[in-house]
Design an enzyme around this catalytic site. Structure first.
Site, PDB file in Angstrom:
ATOM      1  N   GLY A 200      -1.043   1.573  16.355  1.00  0.00           N
ATOM      2  CA  GLY A 200      -1.330   0.234  16.863  1.00  0.00           C
ATOM      3  C   GLY A 200      -0.497  -0.115  18.077  1.00  0.00           C
ATOM      4  N   LYS A 255       0.298   5.874   8.792  1.00  0.00           N
ATOM      5  CA  LYS A 255       0.285   4.809   7.783  1.00  0.00           C
ATOM      6  C   LYS A 255      -1.061   4.084   7.750  1.00  0.00           C
ATOM      7  CE  LYS A 255       1.786   0.575   8.375  1.00  0.00           C
ATOM      8  NZ  LYS A 255       0.667  -0.244   7.807  1.00  0.00           N
ATOM      9  N   HIS A 259      -7.101   6.239   4.934  1.00  0.00           N
ATOM     10  CA  HIS A 259      -8.018   5.525   4.024  1.00  0.00           C
ATOM     11  C   HIS A 259      -9.174   4.864   4.775  1.00  0.00           C
ATOM     12  CE1 HIS A 259      -6.027   1.222   4.037  1.00  0.00           C
ATOM     13  NE2 HIS A 259      -6.196   1.688   5.255  1.00  0.00           N
TER      14      HIS A 259
END
Length: 355
Positions: A200, A255, A259
């Site tokens: 990010g 991190k 998923h």
């Protein structure tokens, strides 16, 4: 007759459960309302419980707030124990106070869930949920069905959504990284260089090197993401595509990224991670959810919900059990792994390219 008397309480309990699930969205909407009105901030700024009129007087509004509406919102939030309620002895007024829960709704707090409340309740994020049954029937991606493109493409084309999303990721990073740095501090000691894949705006890796200043740090994400990233001391921002190549380093940190993707996508990412680290001494540090049937800690319900969030918002993403993680890592060339449980929603998974 006796049998009916035995069955009725069971049926009533089931009915009550469905009613609660049916209107579960209302709690989320009340939470969003509280965040938009900055109710937690108003009460917290006083340091003591305050009246409804005091709250109303500080709500930013072009007209006088509707007190009866506000009272009903507060009644719901008190019922959910987000705020406290105190009646004056003479019955003349009611005072509303902060709780440990409402502190997570403060806009300017270092640790806050406000950006997540804003993002997950945004109409852009809510509309894909209406496509879940369609996905079950015919496959596909819920976000794409709702918006005509995948979430990552939507963010690239929509600066407002991109900011909402990045703010939400930054806030969760702050929360989780405090736990990760405490529980895994020794794990970073032997690392000379580290790439944060899907980092990010660099909040996470900046936290890591603040505590481990010897690490050469690279924040790696899509070009439009790192373009909006602030300068961070000791952090190099690199734009690219994790499906094509990942910058080389002693270790990879990733991190809450895997998923977001299907097994096939994750294998591509992990194989690129393997290429980027030393074949014998390298490791990949994964921070992600590990689903367990028997786990009954504070975050278990949230972990289960996150699996549906992945279904609604991502490109084939899902939460995985340890068995699924083991298979995924094996298929990507990581025959050895270790799971480290931490007091948070995710766990830490160390993956090694050699036995």
């Amino acid at each position: 007759m006796e049998r009916n008397e035995e069955i009725m309480p069971i049926l009533e309990k089931g009915q009550a459960a469905i009613w609660q699930l049916l209107f579960a969205f209302a709690d989320s909407m009340a939470l969003k309302c509280a965040v938009e009105l900055r109710i937690a901030d108003i009460i917290h700024s006083h340091g003591v419980p305050v009246t409804l009129n005091q709250i109303a007087s500080e709500i930013d509004s072009p007209t006088s707030p509707d007190i009866p509406y506000l009272a009903r919102i507060m009644r719901s939030l008190v019922h959910k124990k987000i705020f406290t309620e105190h009646h004056l002895p003479d019955g003349s007024d009611t005072l509303y106070g902060s709780t440990e829960t409402s502190r997570w709704l403060l806009h300017d707090a270092e640790l806050s869930l406000v950006p997540m409340v804003i993002m997950e309740n945004n109409p852009w994020q809510l509309s894909p949920w209406h496509c879940l049954s369609q996905c079950v029937k015919e496959g596909g991606i819920a976000f794409q069905k709702a918006h005509g493109c995948e979430m990552w493409d939507f963010a690239a084309k929509n600066p407002e959504f991109n900011k909402i999303f990045n703010d939400a990721m930054t806030c969760t990073t702050k929360i989780m990284m405090g736990v990760v740095l405490t529980e895994y501090k020794d794990g970073f000691n032997s690392i000379g260089s580290l790439v944060d894949v899907g980092g990010g705006t660099g909040e996470m890796i900046a936290k890591i090197i603040k505590s481990h200043q010897h690490i050469k740090a690279i924040n790696f994400d899509l070009p439009h993401v790192v373009a909006a990233a602030p300068l961070r001391q000791g952090v190099s921002h690199v734009g690219g595509n994790m499906f094509e190549a990942i910058p080389s380093a002693d270790a990879i940190f990733i991190k809450c990224v895997l998923h977001d993707w299907s097994d096939e996508h994750c294998i591509k990412i992990l194989k690129n991670c393997k290429k980027a680290i030393p074949p014998k001494s390298g490791k990949v540090i994964i921070v992600d959810i590990v689903l367990e049937k028997e786990n009954d800690d504070l975050y278990q319900d949230t972990r289960m919900v996150f699996d549906l969030v992945m279904m609604a918002h991502t490109t084939g993403g899902k939460e995985r059990t340890e068995v699924e993680w083991k298979q995924l890592l094996m298929d990507a060339g990581f025959p050895r792994y270790k799971i480290i449980k931490i007091p948070s929603i995710p766990s830490i998974i160390e993956a090694y390219p050699v036995m």
